[in-house]
Design an enzyme around this catalytic site. Structure first.
Site, PDB file in Angstrom:
ATOM      1  N   ASP A  63      40.503 -56.927  11.247  1.00 44.95           N
ATOM      2  CA  ASP A  63      39.294 -57.725  11.548  1.00 44.95           C
ATOM      3  C   ASP A  63      39.314 -58.230  12.987  1.00 44.95           C
ATOM      4  OD1 ASP A  63      40.029 -59.399   8.420  1.00 44.95           O
ATOM      5  OD2 ASP A  63      39.067 -57.457   8.760  1.00 44.95           O
ATOM      6  N   ASN A 111      28.549 -58.208  -3.577  1.00 50.26           N
ATOM      7  CA  ASN A 111      29.603 -59.110  -3.068  1.00 50.26           C
ATOM      8  C   ASN A 111      29.095 -59.892  -1.868  1.00 50.26           C
ATOM      9  OD1 ASN A 111      31.186 -57.232  -4.747  1.00 50.26           O
ATOM     10  ND2 ASN A 111      32.910 -58.384  -3.863  1.00 50.26           N
ATOM     11  N   GLU A 166      29.384 -56.574   5.316  1.00 51.35           N
ATOM     12  CA  GLU A 166      30.128 -57.697   5.909  1.00 51.35           C
ATOM     13  C   GLU A 166      30.482 -57.377   7.356  1.00 51.35           C
ATOM     14  OE1 GLU A 166      33.576 -57.883   3.392  1.00 51.35           O
ATOM     15  OE2 GLU A 166      34.634 -56.349   4.561  1.00 51.35           O
ATOM     16  N   HIS A 174      35.439 -53.300  10.245  1.00 52.90           N
ATOM     17  CA  HIS A 174      35.477 -54.674  10.749  1.00 52.90           C
ATOM     18  C   HIS A 174      35.625 -54.662  12.260  1.00 52.90           C
ATOM     19  CE1 HIS A 174      35.664 -59.027   9.593  1.00 52.90           C
ATOM     20  NE2 HIS A 174      35.629 -58.990  10.905  1.00 52.90           N
ATOM     21  N   ARG A 234      46.403 -52.523   8.281  1.00 56.45           N
ATOM     22  CA  ARG A 234      45.148 -52.298   9.008  1.00 56.45           C
ATOM     23  C   ARG A 234      45.422 -52.718  10.459  1.00 56.45           C
ATOM     24  NH1 ARG A 234      40.899 -55.811   5.747  1.00 56.45           N
ATOM     25  NH2 ARG A 234      42.731 -57.174   5.650  1.00 56.45           N
ATOM     26  N   HIS A 269      35.245 -23.609  34.614  1.00 60.19           N
ATOM     27  CA  HIS A 269      34.491 -22.967  33.533  1.00 60.19           C
ATOM     28  C   HIS A 269      33.641 -21.827  34.103  1.00 60.19           C
ATOM     29  CE1 HIS A 269      30.444 -24.688  34.438  1.00 60.19           C
ATOM     30  NE2 HIS A 269      31.195 -25.548  35.112  1.00 60.19           N
TER      31      HIS A 269
HETATM   32  O1  AHR Z   1      40.491 -58.943   5.933  1.00 64.24           O
HETATM   33  C1  AHR Z   1      40.064 -59.979   5.091  1.00 64.24           C
HETATM   34  C2  AHR Z   1      38.633 -59.761   4.675  1.00 64.24           C
HETATM   35  O2  AHR Z   1      38.542 -58.440   4.129  1.00 64.24           O
HETATM   36  C3  AHR Z   1      37.644 -59.799   5.820  1.00 64.24           C
HETATM   37  O3  AHR Z   1      37.106 -61.093   6.043  1.00 64.24           O
HETATM   38  C4  AHR Z   1      36.571 -58.854   5.349  1.00 64.24           C
HETATM   39  O4  AHR Z   1      35.829 -58.311   6.422  1.00 64.24           O
HETATM   40  C5  AHR Z   1      37.363 -57.792   4.598  1.00 64.24           C
HETATM   41  O5  AHR Z   1      36.676 -57.325   3.514  1.00 64.24           O
END
Ligand code: AHR
Length: 459
Positions: free
Chosen positions: A37, A176, A213, A277, A310, A435
């Site tokens: 994120d 959600n 989100e 994110h 991540r 080229h």
């Molecule tokens: O990484 C935590 C949460 O997981 C973040 O706020 C959201 O963007 C993701 O789904």
């Protein structure tokens, strides 16, 4: 016009070419491991700032560096830790740092001890000008129309208005989270009821969970772009895109168009899964950069929210001819790729698709190659869709082949562009990458036309 089969000249015997300055320390993906994120931005103080979620979801961190690459090794300050009990004692997610009314403010989502998923949006304010060393205190909870799950807020300015954009579960809508937008009156209050920008309904938005989100805003080419993340946070996580005309009423739902397809998804070829994110920044040359997180593997054991890998990644952001965004694919591990457009064919690029090496218009991912530094200003050129493969010279033509240590046919000396700008690449046989008739060849580049065909503008 390039002639095939130049005379053999060892790399050491280059005929007095003005060698291009050695590239700065490369910016390598992933930039920061286990920071999801990530918000990365270049502040007016000249620093790049990074904040993001940590795997423990228990604290807020900030890094800063004079360069994007420096974020990888920058000192990380813990500016706040969640309390052991009570409110804000749950999961701490997706912080964003904003300079508002002469002070640093940190927006973030927090659950409560015992109810870690009772997620609401809170704000800390710093008493000093240095976000890493100042004293932070809780300003309060952002007031939205519903007392419900809300997270992933961001702030942007447009035509004199400071906007607040966030994700929230709206009572009566079985998702959600949806995306909302409203002017921000004070750091904790909205200037008017929000507009609902999007509800996840498309198949790629509702895989695992019905999610819209993590909005991130970029204003370019007379448009306001809002990238957002959709679906579960595993390999199905991806980016969607909302677009409005920059002169439209952003508070009207009708101003916004949603891309029918995701704009950025997992890539088998490059080995990046669940890209999302995102945030937007610029590199040291002012070029737009996409910041996002992604994993190096597809299969996850257990709840993906509690898989720590991540990592923060960056790559340059490009535009289509009509000024709309072209995200391409997540670039994969290693140097940030570039595009190489022959000086005599603007709009065309070196491109590698499967075994085909040529010069053409796209797709974007086929035109992205990473320059992997070698000794004495040499590089090898790796197509992002063919990790572990390099361009190499065979009988005056350029092909793509598995990388092999010491393969002099895949080593090029990067030099100042033969036509006076950009760069050129001199092969081990002394000829230059260029080229002819859509093919990539190597030759002596003895006249102005040949030099233009062997000069590349890097973007
Ligand atoms: O990484 C935590 C949460 O997981 C973040 O706020 C959201 O963007 C993701 O789904």
């Amino acid at each position: 016009m390039l002639l095939a089969g130049a005379g053999a000249v060892g790399l050491g015997g280059l005929a007095g070419e003005a060698l291009a300055a050695a590239p700065a320390a490369p910016l390598l993906n992933p930039v920061v491991r286990q920071r999801a994120d990530a918000q990365v931005f270049r502040h007016s103080d000249g620093y790049y700032y990074l904040t993001g979620s940590v795997p423990e979801y228990d604290r807020l961190i900030v890094r800063r560096s004079r360069t994007l690459a420096g974020l990888a090794s920058a000192e990380e300050a813990v500016i706040w830790r969640r309390p052991a009990e009570g409110k804000l004692g749950g999961y701490i997610w997706a912080p964003e740092l904003h300079w508002i009314d002469g002070a640093w403010h940190m927006y973030f989502a927090a659950g409560d001890k015992g109810q870690p998923f009772r997620i609401r949006t809170y704000v800390l304010r710093c008493d000093g000008r240095n976000a890493l060393t100042g004293t932070w205190s809780l300003l309060g909870e952002v007031q939205t129309p519903w007392d419900s799950f809300n997270l992933d807020s961001t702030i942007f300015h447009h035509k004199g208005v400071r906007y607040f954009c966030w994700a929230q579960k709206e009572p009566g809508i079985e998702t959600n989270s949806n995306l909302y937008l409203a002017p921000l009156a004070t750091p904790l209050t909205l200037g008017r009821p929000p507009v609902r920008l999007t509800v996840p309904t498309l198949d790629w938005e509702v895989r695992g969970f019905k999610v819209a989100e993590a909005p991130a805003v970029l204003i370019r080419n007379g448009r306001v772009f809002i990238a957002y993340s959709a679906s579960a946070t595993d390999d199905r996580y991806c980016l969607g895109l909302l677009t409005a005309d920059a002169d439209a009423d952003l508070m009207s739902e009708a101003s916004w168009t949603k891309s029918p397809q995701p704009v950025f998804v997992s890539s088998e070829e490059t080995g990046v899964w669940g890209p999302g994110h995102n945030s937007f920044t610029v590199d040291e040359q002012g070029r737009d950069v996409l910041v996002f997180h992604g994993r190096d593997y597809k299969a996850i054991k257990g709840n993906p929210l509690f898989d720590p890998n991540r990592h923060t990644r960056v790559q340059r952001l490009y535009y289509k001819a009509d000024g709309t965004l072209d995200f391409g694919v997540p670039a994969g591990a290693g140097e940030i790729p570039d595009r190489f457009s022959p000086l005599d064919r603007s709009g065309a690029f070196l491109r590698v698709e499967g075994e085909a090496v040529g010069v053409g218009e796209g797709p974007l991912a086929a035109t992205q190659l990473r320059q992997k530094a070698g000794p004495a200003g040499t590089v090898t050129l790796e197509p992002i869709l063919r990790p572990g493969h390099m361009l190499r010279v065979e009988a005056g033509k350029v092909v793509v082949a598995p990388a092999a240590s010491g393969d002099r046919a895949a080593v090029f000396k990067r030099v100042k562009g033969l036509a006076g700008r950009g760069v050129s690449f001199q092969a081990s046989d002394g000829g230059y990458l260029g080229h002819r008739d859509g093919a990539v060849v190597v030759g002596p580049a003895r006249d102005a036309r040949a030099r233009a065909a062997a000069t590349f503008v890097v973007s």
